[in-house]
Design an enzyme around this catalytic site. Structure first.
Site, PDB file in Angstrom:
ATOM      1  N   CYS A   1      -7.244  15.138  22.661  1.00 41.63           N
ATOM      2  CA  CYS A   1      -7.313  15.735  23.994  1.00 41.63           C
ATOM      3  C   CYS A   1      -6.156  15.162  24.820  1.00 41.63           C
ATOM      4  O   CYS A   1      -6.184  13.989  25.204  1.00 41.63           O
ATOM      5  CB  CYS A   1      -8.661  15.409  24.630  1.00 41.63           C
ATOM      6  SG  CYS A   1      -8.959  16.262  26.181  1.00 41.63           S
TER       7      CYS A   1
ATOM      8  N   CYS B   1       0.835  -1.211   0.000  1.00 35.30           N
ATOM      9  CA  CYS B   1       0.000   0.000   0.000  1.00 35.30           C
ATOM     10  C   CYS B   1       0.864   1.254   0.000  1.00 35.30           C
ATOM     11  O   CYS B   1       1.685   1.459   0.888  1.00 35.30           O
ATOM     12  CB  CYS B   1      -0.910  -0.007   1.222  1.00 35.30           C
ATOM     13  SG  CYS B   1      -1.916   1.491   1.366  1.00 35.30           S
TER      14      CYS B   1
END
Length: 366
Positions: A338, A47
């Site tokens: 976060c 890939c």
């Protein structure tokens, strides 16, 4: 009268088309002139999403382009290549400055991105388009590729024959735009793909002794100190957050409101994680980012604590707990990383060179 109007319209359309084609040709010629003084290397490693990142940060590499090569069909599409009927490989073409980086160095990085013993494809991606191959552009590259393949076979690192082909370069066709820099445009999906395909685990296991230093294209090795050293180096809060998966208090931490320009690195290992360019005010009380600075340095794990399912993010080399990623962030990624301030160390843009992160200076000069 109507026939004359139709004929005139067709003539106008014909000449406009010719002008457009000439414009495209000139633009292509301009690109060729820009890179004429450099050299090309072409590698097929499964890939092509996973083959761009290792090369893009290397000094001396000017451009990395995913595409298709090795087949006999002109201008193939992703769908056609995926059918396995065109004979093309998914590949990357690298434009590099031979005065700053050698072809042998590119080969060294290449071997550390693939399983060279697998003739059926790469990891869970099966098919001829995912086979590995080195496409040489001249006899010098051919000799270097053959020698590197022989050296790898004799290294004893693999217990199966090296089946990666060494082939003469054929026309290279650029992939569709959405495939280019996929790891930057879709970092979460990219990381999940690389991990889920088995590629990340295999390579790290196979090249554990070198993976951090050169196998992923990094110029620096980032390691995790011993627990004894960590307890001396880290504050109690930093230790609880990074080693015990704790969470610091919102609005009561070092970087939640930091607006200075620079990068954020792992407090444990120093590996680059986030940039101020991707930081935004989320209103949560913790530093929040839309994307990682180095997607390959972020590892995602499923977290079922607190009676819910969340996606935890950890640093790759030090395995530090950083925080969580949520899908409620702003465009362009829609993500909110976060992160605990206690897991980070901030490097101001004016100190990047001094602290050993000079390669990121250019981010703040554009």
């Amino acid at each position: 009268m109507r026939n004359n109007i139709v004929i005139k319209s067709l003539i106008i359309i014909f000449f406009v088309t010719i002008l457009n084609l000439n414009g495209q040709k000139n633009q292509s010629d301009s690109d060729m002139k820009e890179y004429a003084k450099f050299e090309k290397a072409t590698f097929a490693g499964g890939c092509f999403w996973c083959m761009e990142p290792p090369y893009e940060d290397l000094e001396g590499v000017k451009k990395v382009t995913p595409g298709y090569t090795g087949g006999d069909v002109e201008n193939p599409t992703y769908r056609e290549v995926s059918s396995g009927k065109t004979g093309h490989y998914e590949a990357v073409q690298i434009i590099y400055d031979p005065k700053k980086i050698g072809y042998e160095e590119l080969l060294d990085v290449y071997w550390k991105q693939i399983n060279p013993t697998d003739a059926g494809g790469q990891f869970y991606d099966r098919g001829s388009q995912y086979k590995t191959a080195i496409f040489y552009h001249d006899e010098e590259q051919k000799m270097a590729a053959e020698k590197s393949k022989q050296d790898l076979a004799e290294s004893g690192r693999f217990d199966k024959p090296i089946v990666t082909e060494i082939l003469k370069a054929k026309p290279f066709y650029e992939a569709e735009e959405y495939h280019k820099d996929y790891y930057k445009k879709n970092p979460e999906r990219y990381n999940r793909y690389k991990k889920g395909s088995g590629r990340e685990g295999y390579l790290k296991g196979k090249w554990q002794d070198q993976f951090e230093s050169s196998g992923n294209g990094s110029k620096k090795k980032y390691t995790k100190p011993s627990q004894k050293e960590l307890k001396k180096k880290l504050t109690p809060l930093q230790y609880r957050v990074t080693q015990k998966d704790a969470t610091e208090r919102a609005f009561d931490n070092k970087y939640w409101d930091n607006k200075r320009e620079g990068i954020y690195v792992d407090i444990v290992s120093g590996e680059p994680l986030f940039s101020s360019l991707a930081k935004y005010e989320s209103g949560t009380g913790w530093p929040s980012f839309t994307k990682p600075l180095k997607p390959e340095n972020i590892v995602e794990k499923e977290d079922r604590s607190l009676f819910s399912v969340r996606t935890e993010v950890r640093s790759k080399n030090a395995d530090s707990h950083l925080g969580h990623v949520f899908e409620d962030g702003p465009e362009p990624t829609g993500l909110r990383y976060c992160i605990n301030s206690a897991a980070l160390r901030f490097i101001p843009k004016d100190s990047l060179k001094e602290k050993g992160y000079a390669e990121y200076q250019k981010l703040f000069e554009e």
